[in-house]
Structure formats: structure tokens, C-alpha cells
Design a protein around this motif. Structure first.
Motif, PDB file in Angstrom:
ATOM      1  N   PRO B 211       0.849  -1.197   0.000  1.00  0.00           N
ATOM      2  CA  PRO B 211       0.000   0.000   0.000  1.00  0.00           C
ATOM      3  C   PRO B 211       0.885   1.249   0.000  1.00  0.00           C
ATOM      4  CG  PRO B 211      -0.522  -1.459   1.870  1.00  0.00           C
ATOM      5  CD  PRO B 211       0.692  -2.001   1.222  1.00  0.00           C
ATOM      6  N   PRO B 212       0.550   2.248  -0.765  1.00  0.00           N
ATOM      7  CA  PRO B 212       1.404   3.423  -0.917  1.00  0.00           C
ATOM      8  C   PRO B 212       1.259   4.382   0.250  1.00  0.00           C
ATOM      9  CG  PRO B 212      -0.549   3.699  -2.241  1.00  0.00           C
ATOM     10  CD  PRO B 212      -0.683   2.378  -1.548  1.00  0.00           C
ATOM     11  N   THR B 213       1.530   3.890   1.438  1.00  0.00           N
ATOM     12  CA  THR B 213       1.381   4.709   2.640  1.00  0.00           C
ATOM     13  C   THR B 213       2.618   4.544   3.503  1.00  0.00           C
ATOM     14  OG1 THR B 213       0.397   2.867   3.848  1.00  0.00           O
ATOM     15  CG2 THR B 213      -1.107   4.318   2.661  1.00  0.00           C
ATOM     16  N   VAL B 214       2.739   5.356   4.530  1.00  0.00           N
ATOM     17  CA  VAL B 214       3.873   5.243   5.442  1.00  0.00           C
ATOM     18  C   VAL B 214       3.875   3.852   6.087  1.00  0.00           C
ATOM     19  CG1 VAL B 214       4.905   6.105   7.567  1.00  0.00           C
ATOM     20  CG2 VAL B 214       3.995   7.723   5.892  1.00  0.00           C
ATOM     21  N   ASP B 215       2.708   3.402   6.521  1.00  0.00           N
ATOM     22  CA  ASP B 215       2.627   2.077   7.129  1.00  0.00           C
ATOM     23  C   ASP B 215       3.018   0.987   6.146  1.00  0.00           C
ATOM     24  OD1 ASP B 215       1.924   3.078   9.536  1.00  0.00           O
ATOM     25  OD2 ASP B 215      -0.234   2.742   9.309  1.00  0.00           O
ATOM     26  N   VAL B 218       6.681   0.776   6.156  1.00  0.00           N
ATOM     27  CA  VAL B 218       7.209   0.120   7.350  1.00  0.00           C
ATOM     28  C   VAL B 218       7.105  -1.396   7.191  1.00  0.00           C
ATOM     29  CG1 VAL B 218       6.860  -0.256   9.820  1.00  0.00           C
ATOM     30  CG2 VAL B 218       6.665   2.058   8.877  1.00  0.00           C
ATOM     31  N   SER B 219       5.963  -1.851   6.710  1.00  0.00           N
ATOM     32  CA  SER B 219       5.756  -3.294   6.589  1.00  0.00           C
ATOM     33  C   SER B 219       6.595  -3.893   5.468  1.00  0.00           C
ATOM     34  CB  SER B 219       4.272  -3.596   6.364  1.00  0.00           C
ATOM     35  OG  SER B 219       3.889  -3.173   5.076  1.00  0.00           O
ATOM     36  N   ALA B 220       7.007  -3.067   4.521  1.00  0.00           N
ATOM     37  CA  ALA B 220       7.813  -3.583   3.403  1.00  0.00           C
ATOM     38  C   ALA B 220       9.218  -3.940   3.850  1.00  0.00           C
ATOM     39  CB  ALA B 220       7.865  -2.551   2.286  1.00  0.00           C
ATOM     40  N   ALA B 223      10.212  -7.687   4.009  1.00  0.00           N
ATOM     41  CA  ALA B 223      10.534  -8.317   2.727  1.00  0.00           C
ATOM     42  C   ALA B 223      11.900  -7.867   2.236  1.00  0.00           C
ATOM     43  CB  ALA B 223       9.461  -7.947   1.703  1.00  0.00           C
ATOM     44  N   LEU B 224      12.199  -6.622   2.528  1.00  0.00           N
ATOM     45  CA  LEU B 224      13.432  -6.028   2.037  1.00  0.00           C
ATOM     46  C   LEU B 224      14.662  -6.640   2.704  1.00  0.00           C
ATOM     47  CD1 LEU B 224      13.308  -3.954  -0.097  1.00  0.00           C
ATOM     48  CD2 LEU B 224      13.594  -2.165   1.606  1.00  0.00           C
ATOM     49  N   ARG B 225      14.550  -6.923   3.982  1.00  0.00           N
ATOM     50  CA  ARG B 225      15.738  -7.346   4.726  1.00  0.00           C
ATOM     51  C   ARG B 225      16.280  -8.665   4.210  1.00  0.00           C
ATOM     52  NH1 ARG B 225      16.394  -6.828  10.740  1.00  0.00           N
ATOM     53  NH2 ARG B 225      18.524  -6.646   9.952  1.00  0.00           N
ATOM     54  N   ARG B 226      15.390  -9.523   3.745  1.00  0.00           N
ATOM     55  CA  ARG B 226      15.854 -10.790   3.179  1.00  0.00           C
ATOM     56  C   ARG B 226      16.765 -10.550   1.988  1.00  0.00           C
ATOM     57  NH1 ARG B 226      10.819 -12.653   4.333  1.00  0.00           N
ATOM     58  NH2 ARG B 226      10.006 -12.114   2.281  1.00  0.00           N
ATOM     59  N   LEU B 227      16.423  -9.500   1.233  1.00  0.00           N
ATOM     60  CA  LEU B 227      17.186  -9.210   0.015  1.00  0.00           C
ATOM     61  C   LEU B 227      18.490  -8.482   0.304  1.00  0.00           C
ATOM     62  CD1 LEU B 227      14.752 -10.273  -1.293  1.00  0.00           C
ATOM     63  CD2 LEU B 227      14.418  -8.120  -2.520  1.00  0.00           C
ATOM     64  N   ASP B 228      18.560  -7.853   1.460  1.00  0.00           N
ATOM     65  CA  ASP B 228      19.728  -7.089   1.855  1.00  0.00           C
ATOM     66  C   ASP B 228      20.240  -6.192   0.727  1.00  0.00           C
ATOM     67  OD1 ASP B 228      21.729  -6.245   3.568  1.00  0.00           O
ATOM     68  OD2 ASP B 228      23.135  -7.745   2.777  1.00  0.00           O
ATOM     69  N   PRO B 229      19.396  -5.290   0.239  1.00  0.00           N
ATOM     70  CA  PRO B 229      19.777  -4.454  -0.901  1.00  0.00           C
ATOM     71  C   PRO B 229      20.726  -3.330  -0.495  1.00  0.00           C
ATOM     72  CG  PRO B 229      17.644  -3.791  -0.099  1.00  0.00           C
ATOM     73  CD  PRO B 229      18.094  -4.930   0.791  1.00  0.00           C
ATOM     74  N   THR B 230      21.426  -2.777  -1.478  1.00  0.00           N
ATOM     75  CA  THR B 230      22.260  -1.604  -1.193  1.00  0.00           C
ATOM     76  C   THR B 230      21.583  -0.329  -1.700  1.00  0.00           C
ATOM     77  OG1 THR B 230      23.488  -1.558  -3.277  1.00  0.00           O
ATOM     78  CG2 THR B 230      24.293  -3.048  -1.554  1.00  0.00           C
ATOM     79  N   ALA B 240       8.486   5.415   0.805  1.00  0.00           N
ATOM     80  CA  ALA B 240       9.904   5.603   1.106  1.00  0.00           C
ATOM     81  C   ALA B 240      10.094   6.074   2.549  1.00  0.00           C
ATOM     82  CB  ALA B 240      10.523   6.604   0.135  1.00  0.00           C
ATOM     83  N   ILE B 241       9.237   6.957   3.000  1.00  0.00           N
ATOM     84  CA  ILE B 241       9.350   7.451   4.371  1.00  0.00           C
ATOM     85  C   ILE B 241       9.082   6.306   5.347  1.00  0.00           C
ATOM     86  CG2 ILE B 241       8.256   8.956   6.090  1.00  0.00           C
ATOM     87  CD1 ILE B 241       7.882  11.014   3.791  1.00  0.00           C
ATOM     88  N   GLY B 242       8.114   5.469   5.012  1.00  0.00           N
ATOM     89  CA  GLY B 242       7.857   4.291   5.828  1.00  0.00           C
ATOM     90  C   GLY B 242       9.077   3.382   5.874  1.00  0.00           C
ATOM     91  N   LEU B 243       9.695   3.223   4.744  1.00  0.00           N
ATOM     92  CA  LEU B 243      10.930   2.437   4.654  1.00  0.00           C
ATOM     93  C   LEU B 243      11.981   2.998   5.611  1.00  0.00           C
ATOM     94  CD1 LEU B 243      10.393   0.326   2.599  1.00  0.00           C
ATOM     95  CD2 LEU B 243      11.475   1.738   0.849  1.00  0.00           C
TER      96      LEU B 243
END
Lengths: 337, 337
Positions: B211-215, B218-220, B223-230, B240-243
Motif C-alpha cells: 500500500p502506498p502509505t507510510v505504514d 514500514v511493513s515492506a 521483505a526487504l531485509r531478506r534481500l539485503d539491498p544496497t 519511502a518514508i515508511g521504509l
DNA sequence: CTGAAAGCGCTAACAT
DNA sequence: ATGTTAGCGCTTTCAG
């Protein structure tokens, strides 16, 4: 596609079609059914604006905000919108763009188009507002005007909570960073601050006025630094967020050097750094309540109690407030603990 | 106070009064003066809505936004408002509250009340939009629909600039955090990201939708941490702010561990922590441009070119992007440099 | 329960 | 340049 087309199609009079839609029950179930079916098939849509000439009602309410761009209004607009939709009203939005002239113009143009008017953050004088309220139902948001219906937040209680919070943290002097002088809320908040500090045997200092924007807050920092305060309450969050930025740029630490409290709990007050301690207003509910008051005037006619509806406030404690620093911060070279 | 009252007062016909206001020059200067004076004195105001029955025009345009609470729309609303006011139009605002049904209802109700419709962030299908556009002038904001007039941002160029920026910083893989699947912009941005990374010999990875919201942001993070992106590009700033918040909570440092880029440059993207590097859209101009296109349809009639108007985008570099970290961040215990 | 007719505020022919 | 008339889409008497 008019009411007449539907009437012809069904072999009934136009008035019957009209009744089928606007006076349910005054038409036999059978014909009503037939009419609705035909209307659907022909793609007929009621034209509420035609009513304006005959009933004087438009089914629209006006919402005039001082600046659509100000985040405070987001939830207020939504609350009003939702409440209006619920009553089958549409919302005519006017953005005054912080200009008194544009506001007047907008109101003038709305006047004949709406059944009632919501004024949010108006910059007009009380007298002008009363003049408008004489011509049609009006509800003022976040400002009390004698003789005019209004919905206001419990500013005094909010400030009181903020002051108590600072007192608990050991602060003894509070600096108020003022917003626009024309703002009713600014006056109320400052007065409440003085009363609360007096009762709690603290001191209140006032600086300003400043524009109630982020930039205004940044520019206020200069005035603030001379005072070297330990606790600040800003007129609103926009100003407080600006303060946060300006103080950070000046190397003053929040909250360890100075505690900062805002007002409104706007979008962004949670993710600025540090998270802003602020007085929250249920803006959404305020918007809805305002529409309800407007509805009461429009349907119920005149009179009733004209006292402001008051919505509660509460203090949201985040990370911009902390115990008062032990000693004077002048020794900028003192090492951090 | 009607046109007739003024006519009687002046001893002229109602049509003369009408002409005095709506057809300047078709009435002698002397009587025009007399009429305006009397109108003023009697407090007569033109009732533009009456026109709907006789001219078919209402002097209002509809603005339907998917969510009034979303900060992206604020400059857009203001731009549209300003442009409409300039043309002496009023703005009928409808908040779809992210509900397709409410959006349809709102449009239905607007249909007979407005001379044209602006659709911002609509969740409807292309087919439904075309259906609406058949009934009255329509301009779609930030989405291209064949056969319907639209104003869109140059998403591809914005993404391109963002990718180049990350490439300059030494990143080789970019993770895209996707927004709603129904969003046209999401598709365009992801496609542009793939193309740009391909050209620059980088890799593109996609996670989502969220969902395109701050929350949502946050919840994304999970999923992101598994990928360990740079390096991450998010569908929009809210995400992005939620991120940013989620990553901070998870102990991942931005930008040293991972660079984050948003899209829209909304209010707040400058004062979140760290300041967000983002692709800016001139939303205000976009809203104004949309009204201009609507005006062209309403005045100019049908036809014309139906190709989207494209407004430019630019990359705003702040503090959420930095050179790629030298080594893999798994050794969480490694001391900071 | 339904039809006929009048009228809401205003403008657009059509006269004069 | 201005008055007269008809009519927009709809509701509301008033009859029946």
C-alpha cells in the motif's frame, strides 16, 4: 435525458416521475418500479442543480480553507467531505491561498451556489463573518465568533496538558513561539499558556509573531537563541518542525538542550527528527461535527444554541521533550555525556 | 433578490438587467450604470447555477481525488483550484477515500453538476474512464488512457535520473518497492527502472506490491531485509518514508547501509530523517495544466490532439543516498568506522 | 394515486 | 438599445 423523456417512455406525467424519485411512497409501487426501470434504461440522471430555482436548495455546501496546502486541513477536509456525502451533499471547495481578498471573492461566488458554508481558518474579521452568516447558514471551524455557530478544539486544555508535561520534566520557564496575530487560536493558546504557567508557578515568555510555516519556524530560531530557552511551545506543528530544523542547524540539541512542543499533530509530526511532542486535535471529527452543525441549521431552521461545540484535545508525547538540562548551555565546548 | 427586482427598481426589462451583467456592451452605458448601482444597493447576486437549465453550463468543474488525505494531491488541488478560479470556475471536490464504489458514486453525482471533470489518482479501469469521458469533458491526471485527455509526469526520465544517480554512487543492483498494482504510474516506473538498469548494466529487483502509505513502507522492510539491498527506489515518498522508519527500527543505517529514493517530493520528504532523495513532480503545474486542457475541451469543443501533456520531473538529491557500502552487511557486530 | 398547470431565475431569440 | 416571449428541468399546488 430529462424527466420528460422518462415520462413519455412510461406514458405517465412528468410530475409522476418527479415524485417517483423525490417523494417515495406517494406513487404506486408498480409505476414507481416501471419508472425507475425506464430511467435506468434511458440513462436518466437527476439534476439536483435545477432545484436551486424551484426549492432554493442546491444540495451543496461550501468549504473555504485559508490554504489547501496546509496539512492541518487534510483530515478536516476529509471529515467534512465524509459527513457531507453521508447527507447526500456535495462539497464546493474554495482555497483562499492565505489572501483575504481571494477569500472574500470565493465566499461571494459560493453564496448563491450552496446551502451552507464552512469557514476553516478564515482570516476575516468577526464583523465580516457575522455579515456572511446573516445571508446563509455558516459554521466556523477553530474559532469562536459570537453570534455565529462554531466548532473549536479545547485549546486551553491542550496547552494545560503540555505545560504540565513540561513541569513534570522540571522546566520552570516556557517560551511561546507565536503564530499570526490575526489568528484566534494563537490568542487563545497564549492566554491559556499564561494561565497554566501562573497556576503552576512557572514563567511564560512570548516571541513572535511568525508565519505559521516550516520556514517561519526556521527563521524564529534566531530570536529564540538569544533567549536560550529550555522549553518551547510553538503555535503549531509547522512552526515547531521549522524550529526543529533550525535548531539542528544551529547545533542546539533537541530535546537535551531544549524541549519543543507543537500543536495539531499534523502529518509529518511523527516522522520528523526527533518525533514531535504535540497537542493532537481530532481534526477529522471536527470537520464532521462542523457539517453536523451546518445540517442542524439548514434543516432545523434558525435559532438553537449558538455556543461553540468543543472537541477534546490530548497530548501526544514523542521524543522532542526531555528533562530540563542541569546547567546553562553556554559552554558550547562541553563534551557530550 | 432576483433579476426581476432589479429590473422593476430601474424600470427596465429583466432581459436588460441580464444583458447588463452577461453581455457587456450590448446595453447603453447609462442604463448599465444605473442597473449595476441598483443591483449593488439591493444586494443582488448573480446565480450562476440557474444557467444550468438554460445554457447547460454550471461554471463548475469537478475534481475527484482518490484520497484527499494524501499529501501528493495538495499542490495538485491548489494548482487546479487556482487555474479554475482564474477562469471563473468553481471547484467541486470529491474524495473517493480509496474506494472504487465511492469514486463511482461521486462521479455519478458530479456528472450533472459540472462542465468538466478532473480525475486524479483514479482507481477505475480504462474502460470505465472512457465511458465517463463520453458523457462530458474529462482530463486524467498522472495516468495515460488512450482516447482520453491526460496530463502525466515524465516518470521515465525521473526514474532514469534516479538510476543514474545510484550508478554514479557505485551501486550495481536496484530494488524497486512497488506500489498498488492498479496504479498506472507503478507500472510505468517499474518498466522505466528495468530499461534504465539494463542500459547501464545494472540489475533490477522488484518487491511488493505494498500500500502506498507510510505504514505500507514500514511493513515492506521485512521483505526487504531478506534481500539485503544496497539501493532501493520506492514507488512513492509515502512508501519511502515508511521504509526509512522501518529500516531505522531494524538497525539498518540509511544511507550508509542502503540508499533510498522516493518519488513525488511531497511535504515532509525534506524533514524526515535522513532527508529523502526523491524525484520531484511539479504537481502544482500539473493541476493547472490539467485545467487548461479541460478548458480547451469545454470551450474549443471536441477533437484536438488527444496525446498526453507531459510535465517534466527532476531528481532532488538529499541525504538518503550514498556510495555503495564496500562489503556485505551481515556481520552486524562489525564496529562502525 | 396521478395529471395539468404554474412557476423558480435566468437567457436567447425575435421584435421593435 | 431595449422590451416581449418562450422555455430550460424540475417541483409543487390543485384537481380529479
Amino acid at each position: 435525458m430529462t424527466i420528460n423523456d422518462v415520462a413519455r417512455e412510461c406514458g405517465v406525467a412528468a410530475s409522476t416521475v418527479s415524485r417517483a424519485f423525490s417523494r417515495p411512497g406517494r406513487v404506486s409501487a408498480a409505476t414507481a418500479e416501471r419508472i425507475k426501470e425506464a430511467a435506468e434504461r434511458l440513462g436518466y440522471r437527476a439534476t439536483p442543480l435545477s432545484l436551486r430555482t424551484v426549492t432554493g436548495q442546491t444540495g451543496m455546501i461550501g468549504l473555504v480553507v485559508s490554504d489547501v496546502t496546509n496539512p492541518v486541513y487534510f483530515p478536516l477536509i476529509r471529515g467534512a467531505e465524509a459527513a457531507a456525502t453521508e447527507r447526500d451533499w456535495m462539497t464546493l471547495l474554495t482555497d483562499a491561498q492565505e489572501s483575504a481578498r481571494k477569500e472574500r471573492d470565493g465566499i461571494d461566488r459560493s453564496l448563491t451556489a450552496v446551502d451552507g458554508l464552512l469557514l476553516a481558518g478564515t482570516r476575516m474579521s468577526d464583523a465580516s463573518i457575522r455579515l456572511v452568516a446573516q445571508q446563509l447558514p455558516v459554521v466556523v471551524c477553530n474559532r469562536a465568533v459570537t453570534g455565529v455557530h462554531s466548532v473549536v478544539a479545547d485549546n486551553a486544555r491542550g496547552i494545560r496538558r503540555a505545560v504540565e508535561h513540561l513541569a513534570d520534566l522540571g522546566h520552570t520557564t516556557i517560551t511561546y513561539v507565536a503564530g499570526p496575530e490575526a489568528s484566534w487560536a494563537d490568542g487563545v493558546r497564549w492566554r491559556a499558556l499564561r494561565e497554566a504557567t501562573y497556576e503552576l508557578e512557572m514563567r511564560a515568555v512570548r516571541v513572535g509573531p511568525f508565519p505559521p510555516t516550516v520556514d517561519g519556524g526556521v527563521s524564529a530560531v534566531q530570536a529564540l537563541r538569544r533567549l536560550d530557552p529550555t522549553a518551547v511551545i510553538a503555535y503549531n506543528d509547522l512552526l515547531a518542525i521549522g524550529l526543529l530544523r533550525g535548531l539542528a542547524a544551529a547545533g542546539v540539541a533537541v530535546p537535551s538542550d531544549v524541549s519543543v512542543i507543537g500543536f495539531d499533530n499534523i502529518f509529518g509530526s511523527d516522522f520528523c527528527t526527533p518525533g514531535l511532542t504535540t497537542v493532537a486535535i481530532p481534526l477529522r471529527g471536527l470537520g464532521g461535527e462542523a457539517v453536523a452543525r451546518l445540517a442542524a441549521q439548514i434543516d432545523g431552521g434558525a435559532g438553537h444554541q449558538i455556543r461553540p461545540t468543543v472537541v477534546p484535545t490530548r497530548l501526544v508525547v514523542r521524543d522532542s521533550t526531555a528533562p530540563r538540562r542541569a546547567q546553562h548551555r553556554r559552554a558550547r565546548s562541553s563534551p557530550p555525556t
